[in-house]
Design an enzyme around this catalytic site. Structure first.
Site, PDB file in Angstrom:
ATOM      1  N   GLU A 125      -6.358  12.500   6.945  1.00 16.51           N
ATOM      2  CA  GLU A 125      -5.985  12.418   7.893  1.00 16.51           C
ATOM      3  C   GLU A 125      -4.655  13.379   7.630  1.00 16.51           C
ATOM      4  O   GLU A 125      -5.420  14.337   6.085  1.00 16.51           O
ATOM      5  CB  GLU A 125      -4.762  10.836   7.673  1.00 16.51           C
ATOM      6  CG  GLU A 125      -3.801  10.908   6.199  1.00 16.51           C
ATOM      7  CD  GLU A 125      -2.835  10.183   5.953  1.00 16.51           C
ATOM      8  OE1 GLU A 125      -2.039   9.983   7.144  1.00 16.51           O
ATOM      9  OE2 GLU A 125      -3.007   9.041   5.156  1.00 16.51           O
ATOM     10  N   LYS A 151       2.025   1.893   0.111  1.00 15.97           N
ATOM     11  CA  LYS A 151       2.783   2.668  -0.422  1.00 15.97           C
ATOM     12  C   LYS A 151       3.364   0.918  -1.588  1.00 15.97           C
ATOM     13  O   LYS A 151       3.658  -0.063  -0.746  1.00 15.97           O
ATOM     14  CB  LYS A 151       3.438   3.068   0.331  1.00 15.97           C
ATOM     15  CG  LYS A 151       2.525   4.335   0.345  1.00 15.97           C
ATOM     16  CD  LYS A 151       2.966   5.775   1.543  1.00 15.97           C
ATOM     17  CE  LYS A 151       2.598   4.666   2.487  1.00 15.97           C
ATOM     18  NZ  LYS A 151       2.758   5.383   3.495  1.00 15.97           N
TER      19      LYS A 151
HETATM   20  N1  PSU Z   1       1.181   8.036   2.748  1.00 14.57           N
HETATM   21  C1  PSU Z   1       1.281   8.722   1.840  1.00 14.57           C
HETATM   22  N2  PSU Z   1       1.726   9.605   2.469  1.00 14.57           N
HETATM   23  C2  PSU Z   1       2.339   9.615   3.858  1.00 14.57           C
HETATM   24  C3  PSU Z   1       1.093   8.212   4.644  1.00 14.57           C
HETATM   25  C4  PSU Z   1       0.886   7.081   3.436  1.00 14.57           C
HETATM   26  O1  PSU Z   1       1.757   8.508   0.517  1.00 14.57           O
HETATM   27  O2  PSU Z   1       3.200  10.154   4.683  1.00 14.57           O
HETATM   28  C5  PSU Z   1       1.597   7.984   5.937  1.00 14.57           C
HETATM   29  C6  PSU Z   1       0.214   7.382   6.783  1.00 14.57           C
HETATM   30  O3  PSU Z   1      -0.043   9.049   7.082  1.00 14.57           O
HETATM   31  C7  PSU Z   1       0.782   6.128   7.070  1.00 14.57           C
HETATM   32  C8  PSU Z   1       1.732   6.427   7.268  1.00 14.57           C
HETATM   33  O4  PSU Z   1      -0.608   5.835   8.412  1.00 14.57           O
HETATM   34  O5  PSU Z   1       2.681   6.785   6.674  1.00 14.57           O
HETATM   35  C9  PSU Z   1       2.535   5.096   7.834  1.00 14.57           C
HETATM   36  O6  PSU Z   1       3.858   5.071   8.699  1.00 14.57           O
HETATM   37  P1  PSU Z   1       4.118   4.472   9.873  1.00 14.57           P
HETATM   38  O7  PSU Z   1       5.443   3.253   8.659  1.00 14.57           O
HETATM   39  O8  PSU Z   1       5.605   4.654  10.184  1.00 14.57           O
HETATM   40  O9  PSU Z   1       3.473   3.529  10.226  1.00 14.57           O
END
Ligand code: PSU
Ligand code: MN
Length: 306
Positions: free
Chosen positions: A23, A157
């Site tokens: 990603e 996370k």
């Molecule tokens: N994990 C990390 N840093 C990030 C993300 C995940 O350590 O920036 C990002 C990933 O791209 C994941 C996104 O898909 O955050 C999820 O965002 P949301 O909670 O808005 O769906």
């Protein structure tokens, strides 16, 4: 094909050689503060190449979905500021957006369209705490159920609600496979106290599980849970206070929806005096290395394409 693959990625795919999708949100300033975003990118690439696989950075450039960068394109993605989840891709293509970074949901979609079966990230998005009020459930979960791509992640996370995240993965029938662990990892920490049912010990066993799913007609992906290396973990008690601070900061500035995750991550980095950052880099490199080993196993088993 709808995805423009770099010449290196296209050659590897057509010859059945191992490829690992990446990603681009985590390697932009939305994922890690400069210069650590670039360091993350360099370490993840090196980890994949060391195992003999080809990295395929995903994202959107000039309105095109891409898998793998040509010379000069890397910086455009590292510096891009527009976060694209899966559902954002199609409007961005139609509007010929200059550059956008892919989240986990966007990456599993792009990898699927390109024919790449495995993808390494840091931690997936999931069910946010308080989702019973906000309904904030990352599209990463649904995307994993709809695209046949295995995601290697250090769990989700830890500022998310990990128990609810596992429940939604169960509802969606996404297999969760623990790599040398019986527990769902908590990103910065190895332990969450939450059990996962299926444990494997080797990259070959992961590849075999992926092939069993595909050959049985399962059309979605799998989540491979790979705990952060022992030497790099931050014990959960220590990170807990920083997480509370991160959540409070995001709430105080009204960062909700797609803005929530980047704001929470930045506040946690600040609250741990940046200790969360080396841990984040280490787990991303470890996930990339494991994904590359699985890609090599898939290539040996003759199943590199989905
Ligand atoms: N994990 C990390 N840093 C990030 C993300 C995940 O350590 O920036 C990002 C990933 O791209 C994941 C996104 O898909 O955050 C999820 O965002 P949301 O909670 O808005 O769906
Ligand atoms: Mn969300």
């Amino acid at each position: 094909m709808i995805v423009r693959c770099s010449s290196e990625v296209a050659a590897a795919l057509s010859e059945g050689r191992p490829v690992v999708a990446l990603e681009s949100t985590i390697t932009s300033a939305l994922g890690l503060p400069a210069p650590y975003n670039r360091e993350c990118f360099d370490r993840v690439n090196a980890a994949i190449r060391t195992e003999g696989a080809v990295p395929a950075l995903t994202g959107l450039l000039d309105g095109q979905l891409i898998a793998g960068v040509e010379a000069g394109e890397e910086d455009r993605l590292l510096n891009a500021t527009q976060k694209l989840a899966e559902r954002d891709l199609y409007g961005a293509m139609a509007a010929r957006l200059d550059a956008g970074v892919s989240t986990v949901s966007a990456t599993v979609a792009i990898a699927h369209f390109a024919g790449i079966r495995i993808f390494a990230t840091g931690g997936i998005g999931g069910v946010h705490r308080g989702a019973e009020q906000s309904f904030d459930v990352s599209s990463d979960l649904g995307a994993m159920a709809r695209h046949p791509v295995a995601v290697v992640s250090a769990g989700a996370k830890a500022f998310l609600d990990l128990a609810k995240t596992l429940e939604v993965l169960e509802t969606l029938s996404v297999p969760v496979v623990g790599y040398q662990t019986d527990e769902f990892p908590a990103f910065w920490s190895r332990s969450s106290g939450l059990k996962i049912a299926h444990r494997v010990e080797t990259p070959d066993a992961i590849a075999a599980t992926m092939n069993a799913a595909r050959d049985s007609g399962w059309q979605g992906g799998l989540l491979i849970a790979n705990p952060i290396p022992r030497a790099d973990e931050i014990p959960s008690a220590e990170i807990a206070a920083a997480i509370e601070h991160g959540l409070a900061t995001a709430a105080a500035v009204g960062a909700t929806g797609p803005a929530a995750t980047p704001r929470i991550l930045a506040a946690i980095a600040a609250a741990t005096a940046s200790r969360s950052i080396p841990a984040n880099l280490a787990l991303a490199a470890s996930n990339a290395s494991l994904a590359a080993k699985v890609a090599v196993a898939l290539s040996r088993l003759g199943g590199v394409r989905n």
